[in-house]
Write an enzyme that holds these catalytic residues in place. Structure first.
Site, short mmCIF file in Angstrom:
data_model
loop_
_atom_site.label_atom_id
_atom_site.label_comp_id
_atom_site.label_asym_id
_atom_site.label_seq_id
_atom_site.Cartn_x
_atom_site.Cartn_y
_atom_site.Cartn_z
N SER A 1 11.48 -27.16 -2.46
CA SER A 1 12.21 -27.18 -4.00
C SER A 1 13.45 -26.52 -3.60
CB SER A 1 11.28 -26.43 -4.66
OG SER A 1 11.25 -24.83 -4.37
N ARG B 1 16.53 -28.91 -4.81
CA ARG B 1 17.25 -28.62 -6.14
C ARG B 1 18.64 -28.69 -5.77
NH1 ARG B 1 15.59 -23.94 -6.25
NH2 ARG B 1 13.88 -24.38 -7.77
N ASN C 1 20.93 -31.98 -7.56
CA ASN C 1 21.97 -31.91 -8.41
C ASN C 1 23.04 -32.41 -7.74
OD1 ASN C 1 21.62 -30.01 -10.92
ND2 ASN C 1 20.19 -29.04 -9.38
#
Lengths: 156, 277
Positions: free
Chosen positions: B201, B205, B209
């Site tokens: 994660s 992440r 993005n």
């Protein structure tokens, strides 16, 4: 979006950069920051100290001023006392000198008067003798009556 | 793609999403392949960041700082404060805080490549004969996961350093549910899931993005490229300017925020490695 050797290359680069930052970037900057912190703390402490020093110095200065004023007053009072004393002494001395001069003058005048009296006495005796001589030329002998004349002279 | 016909939309996007690699990658995982463009920009920006900061650090003065020194000091202070709040061992902070600073500035710079016009560097590269170039290294899953994997290694290192190797193994089997031989497999499975979830994660992440951001910049660029002299295409062109402006401004927030989140999670994960369950 495939996984490949880039992953491990990035991992290695990560550690190299992190090591570099730990070695050459972080410590000098933190040192500068810490130094500035202590510098500012020192500066503030110095400012506080200067303020209290100033208050102390002001108090000391007023003390000194007060002392100086007091001693000046003392000096002036002493000087005034001494001046009046000298004045008094001078006055007394002057009075004494005047009195002495008067005494001396009076003594001199007495002596002079005495001398004048003696001179006058002599001259009166001479005049009296001369008058008497003119009157008694014929019958009185000066030598015979010298005794009488000197007696008269002493009476004058 | 200097061919006679203009690329179609899907050709344009897939071209922009193709890495410059040493050999063409065919399978999902192939460790003989390396993304040359990602590595180039990642290393170049990383070196730029650390050398500029090292130059500044060498001349850092405890007196009145210049503007640049003050700016770097603000960042360093921010990172140092966060590290102090999260990692409680001063000994560990000597390494962890610089790691966090490196991560923050490095990722910020890599993310910021997104703000360059999406075709600028690829076209320059094409002019010198390089036909694929993705300029945002953090939009490469390998880069993002590589960094989160590095963080995982640091976590494992501190787990062993603080608790001892035996202590850490003991914790792997007895936490979070308790010390009972029936619970050992469940505890171990939970711990493994935790490590994998954290690491994946963490990297995903950032990657997600930036990848999404890059993709939207490409779509906006295609709006601009739609200009063909007609009224409809003119509207698209104007829309492209508006959308590009808005997205770029919004992206200033995203790139900073993602760099900050990555740094904070790095600190949090390393901080957790210091705590016993």
């Amino acid at each position: 979006m495939n996984l490949n050797a880039t992953l491990f290359a990035q991992l290695v680069v990560f550690f190299i950069l992190a090591w570099f930052t730990m070695k050459f970037v972080w410590p000098p900057i933190m040192k500068a920051l810490d130094e500035r912190v202590s510098k500012i703390a020192d500066g503030l402490a110095a400012a506080d100290k200067a303020k209290s020093d100033l208050a102390l110095a002001e108090r000391r200065a007023t003390d000194e001023m007060r002392k100086a004023r007091e001693s000046a007053n003392e000096l002036r009072a002493g000087a005034e006392r001494q001046g009046s004393q000298i004045l008094d002494e001078a006055r007394t001395e002057a009075a004494r000198i005047i009195a002495a001069a008067r005494t001396a003058a009076e003594g001199e005048a007495d002596v002079a008067a005495q001398r004048a009296k003696e001179v006058l006495r002599d001259q009166v005796a001479l005049l009296a003798v001369a008058g008497a001589e003119r009157i008694l030329r014929k019958e009185i002998n000066a030598a015979v009556h010298a005794d009488l004349i000197s007696q008269l002279k002493a009476e004058l | 793609m200097a061919t006679a016909h203009a690329p179609t939309a899907s050709e344009y996007v897939s071209h922009h999403l193709t890495h410059l690699t040493n050999i063409k990658q065919t399978s999902l995982v192939d460790l003989s392949v390396i993304d040359i463009d990602s590595m180039f920009f990642s290393i170049a920006l990383g070196l730029l960041a650390v050398f500029v900061m090292a130059r500044l650090a060498a001349r850092a003065t405890a007196g009145v700082p210049g503007r640049f020194q003050a700016a770097v000091e603000i960042m360093v202070e921010m990172v140092a404060d966060q590290a102090k709040g999260i990692v409680h061992s001063p000994e560990s902070r000597k390494f962890v805080a610089p790691v966090a600073l490196t991560v923050f500035i490095w990722i910020f710079l890599m993310n910021a490549m997104d703000l360059l016009p999406v075709d600028l560097l690829p076209m320059l590269a094409a002019a010198v004969g390089i036909h694929y170039a993705r300029v945002v290294p953090t939009a490469d899953l390998n880069v993002a996961l590589g960094m989160s994997l590095a963080v995982l290694l640091i976590c494992i290192y501190y787990n062993i350093k603080i608790k001892g190797f035996g202590g850490w193994i003991h914790e792997l089997f007895t936490a979070p549910f308790g010390n009972h031989f029936l619970l050992y497999p469940i505890n171990f499975a939970m711990q493994m899931i935790e490590f994998v979830a954290k690491t994946v994660s963490h990297g995903m992440r950032l990657f997600g993005n930036m990848y999404a951001g890059e993709l939207i910049f490409m779509l906006i660029a295609m709006m601009g490229a739609a200009w063909a002299g007609t009224f409809g295409s003119g509207l698209l062109w104007v829309g492209g300017i508006f959308a590009g402006t808005i997205w770029a401004i919004f992206h200033i927030l995203i790139i900073t925020l993602q760099a900050f989140i990555f740094m904070m999670l790095t600190l949090v994960y390393i901080g957790q490695a210091h705590e016993s369950h």
